[in-house]
Write a protein that holds these residues in place. Sequence first.
Motif, PDB file in Angstrom:
ATOM      1  N   GLN A 214      14.353  -9.442   9.047  1.00 19.02           N
ATOM      2  CA  GLN A 214      13.723 -10.734   9.346  1.00 19.02           C
ATOM      3  C   GLN A 214      12.453 -10.987   8.551  1.00 19.02           C
ATOM      4  OE1 GLN A 214      15.031 -13.151  11.240  1.00 19.02           O
ATOM      5  NE2 GLN A 214      16.793 -11.774  11.443  1.00 19.02           N
ATOM      6  N   GLN A 215      11.777  -9.912   8.108  1.00 16.32           N
ATOM      7  CA  GLN A 215      10.492 -10.132   7.425  1.00 16.32           C
ATOM      8  C   GLN A 215      10.273  -9.093   6.327  1.00 16.32           C
ATOM      9  OE1 GLN A 215       7.984  -8.957  11.152  1.00 16.32           O
ATOM     10  NE2 GLN A 215       6.775  -8.294   9.383  1.00 16.32           N
ATOM     11  N   PRO A 216       9.681  -9.518   5.216  1.00 14.79           N
ATOM     12  CA  PRO A 216       9.396  -8.572   4.135  1.00 14.79           C
ATOM     13  C   PRO A 216       8.200  -7.699   4.521  1.00 14.79           C
ATOM     14  CG  PRO A 216       8.530 -10.735   3.590  1.00 14.79           C
ATOM     15  CD  PRO A 216       9.235 -10.883   4.896  1.00 14.79           C
ATOM     16  N   PRO A 217       7.978  -6.582   3.813  1.00 11.13           N
ATOM     17  CA  PRO A 217       6.804  -5.769   4.100  1.00 11.13           C
ATOM     18  C   PRO A 217       5.538  -6.564   3.757  1.00 11.13           C
ATOM     19  CG  PRO A 217       7.934  -4.959   2.130  1.00 11.13           C
ATOM     20  CD  PRO A 217       8.781  -6.062   2.703  1.00 11.13           C
ATOM     21  N   THR A 251       2.553  -0.480   1.331  1.00 11.31           N
ATOM     22  CA  THR A 251       2.361   0.400   0.182  1.00 11.31           C
ATOM     23  C   THR A 251       1.428   1.525   0.640  1.00 11.31           C
ATOM     24  OG1 THR A 251       0.585  -1.080  -0.467  1.00 11.31           O
ATOM     25  CG2 THR A 251       2.691  -1.341  -1.618  1.00 11.31           C
ATOM     26  N   ASN A 252       1.676   2.693   0.150  1.00 13.38           N
ATOM     27  CA  ASN A 252       0.771   3.819   0.424  1.00 13.38           C
ATOM     28  C   ASN A 252       0.662   4.250   1.876  1.00 13.38           C
ATOM     29  OD1 ASN A 252      -0.050   4.473  -2.185  1.00 13.38           O
ATOM     30  ND2 ASN A 252      -1.437   2.687  -2.203  1.00 13.38           N
ATOM     31  N   ILE A 253       1.695   4.150   2.626  1.00 16.41           N
ATOM     32  CA  ILE A 253       1.662   4.705   3.996  1.00 16.41           C
ATOM     33  C   ILE A 253       2.028   6.187   3.887  1.00 16.41           C
ATOM     34  CG2 ILE A 253       2.758   4.689   6.255  1.00 16.41           C
ATOM     35  CD1 ILE A 253       1.586   2.134   6.320  1.00 16.41           C
ATOM     36  N   ASP A 257      -1.397   8.677   7.936  1.00 12.55           N
ATOM     37  CA  ASP A 257      -1.490   7.444   8.723  1.00 12.55           C
ATOM     38  C   ASP A 257      -0.738   7.608  10.042  1.00 12.55           C
ATOM     39  OD1 ASP A 257      -2.947   6.016   6.734  1.00 12.55           O
ATOM     40  OD2 ASP A 257      -1.073   5.859   5.584  1.00 12.55           O
ATOM     41  N   LEU A 258       0.437   8.215   9.941  1.00 16.81           N
ATOM     42  CA  LEU A 258       1.230   8.461  11.144  1.00 16.81           C
ATOM     43  C   LEU A 258       0.441   9.314  12.137  1.00 16.81           C
ATOM     44  CD1 LEU A 258       3.837   8.665  12.835  1.00 16.81           C
ATOM     45  CD2 LEU A 258       4.609  10.480  11.318  1.00 16.81           C
ATOM     46  N   SER A 340       6.447   2.597   1.537  1.00 16.47           N
ATOM     47  CA  SER A 340       6.802   3.716   2.418  1.00 16.47           C
ATOM     48  C   SER A 340       6.431   3.318   3.831  1.00 16.47           C
ATOM     49  CB  SER A 340       6.064   4.995   2.001  1.00 16.47           C
ATOM     50  OG  SER A 340       4.670   4.759   2.021  1.00 16.47           O
ATOM     51  N   GLY A 341       6.853   4.116   4.803  1.00 16.08           N
ATOM     52  CA  GLY A 341       6.532   3.737   6.182  1.00 16.08           C
ATOM     53  C   GLY A 341       6.676   4.909   7.130  1.00 16.08           C
TER      54      GLY A 341
END
Length: 376
Positions: A214-217, A251-253, A257-258, A340-341
């Motif tokens: 539904q949505q781009p990053p 970008t850059n996750i 971050d997690l 990345s995510g």
Amino acid sequence: MYTVPKLADYSPEALEKAAHELRTALEGEAAKVETEAQLKDFRNRWRARRSGVVTQITKVWLGNAPPGRKPNVGFRVNLLATEIDEEIEGCRRRVAALDQLQAYDRSQEKTKLASERLDITLPGVRRPIGVKHPVLRMMDEIVAVFKAMGYSIGKGPEVETDYYNFESLNFPPNHPARDTQDTLFIAGQERKAARDRLMLRTHTSPVQIRTMEQQPPPVRIIIPGKVHRNDPLDATHSPVFHQVEGLAVDTNITFCDLKGTLDHAMKALFGSSVKTRFYPSFFPFTEPSADMQVSCIFCGGKGCRKCKFSGWIELLGCGMVDPNVFEFVKQYGYDSSKISGFAFGMGVDRIALLKYEVEEIQLFFQGDVRFLEQFA
Ligand code: PHE
């Protein structure tokens, strides 16, 4: 009104006629007796010792009878006296019955009045308004923590296709990883292509894919929802339960971050002294994958029955989104060489059990007000 006549002669016919007249008068007057006062008058009129009708006929009829007729007249007078007594007794009963009836009517009237009475000084009837169910409350609490970090809320269907629940999350058809989530399939779909078959979603992860379609990053989304697995009921398992899923893509996750995000969330939920640690694990849709544990919220990490004396409690699954997953949404702007995510998913019911110190998950779903009230 009847008065006792003198008898012209004492022939049986004359006596019979006089008795008949008396009886007719008696019945006529008796029929009108309805009240206690009327009964008293009636009794006096016919029975009073001094001048009642019985006394009169004794005096006038019997007293004046020629000696030869006395036995006959006496017999008749006695008979009439008995009939008069019976009539009086009949009237007495009727008056008593009427009296009872009126007393009943009056009492009815009274209760009617009492029920219609309005005491405006009494406190009003309070209808208890419901409270949020403990599981929903926990869910909202978790969601609020992520909302404060800028996440928006996502949702998806509870009846899901094989494609969203498994295939696009990198569970290939017939892959053994599917066995880790014992699935409730919708019956009678053999004619559909495997990926279109419906099931009750086993986790909230399919909403990751639906969101990316539904949505781009960039994406920051938190997904609360109900999920189902074919698990037998026990103290910690229910075939219906709840998860909160999270997904961040940009970008850059990185894994940092997690870790930072989840560590902050756990401190917000359980208090700032709580620690987190990440243990290697496996999920088809994250790579690397981890289980996150929190230091035991009961003993602070010293070791107790609740944490099985390990000092740690396992709370959720997480990991970096597997590039294979991005492949399924590549056409929506997800290029795994550029973005990345991370993703995570936690069981709300399990966390509610811990947080509210409830022993049995069933209590959440039995709907017993005595249990639920405690969360009001
Ligand atoms: N969906 C997984 C489960 O239900 C949890 C999970 C979500 C793991 C997101 C990693 C990332 O077990």
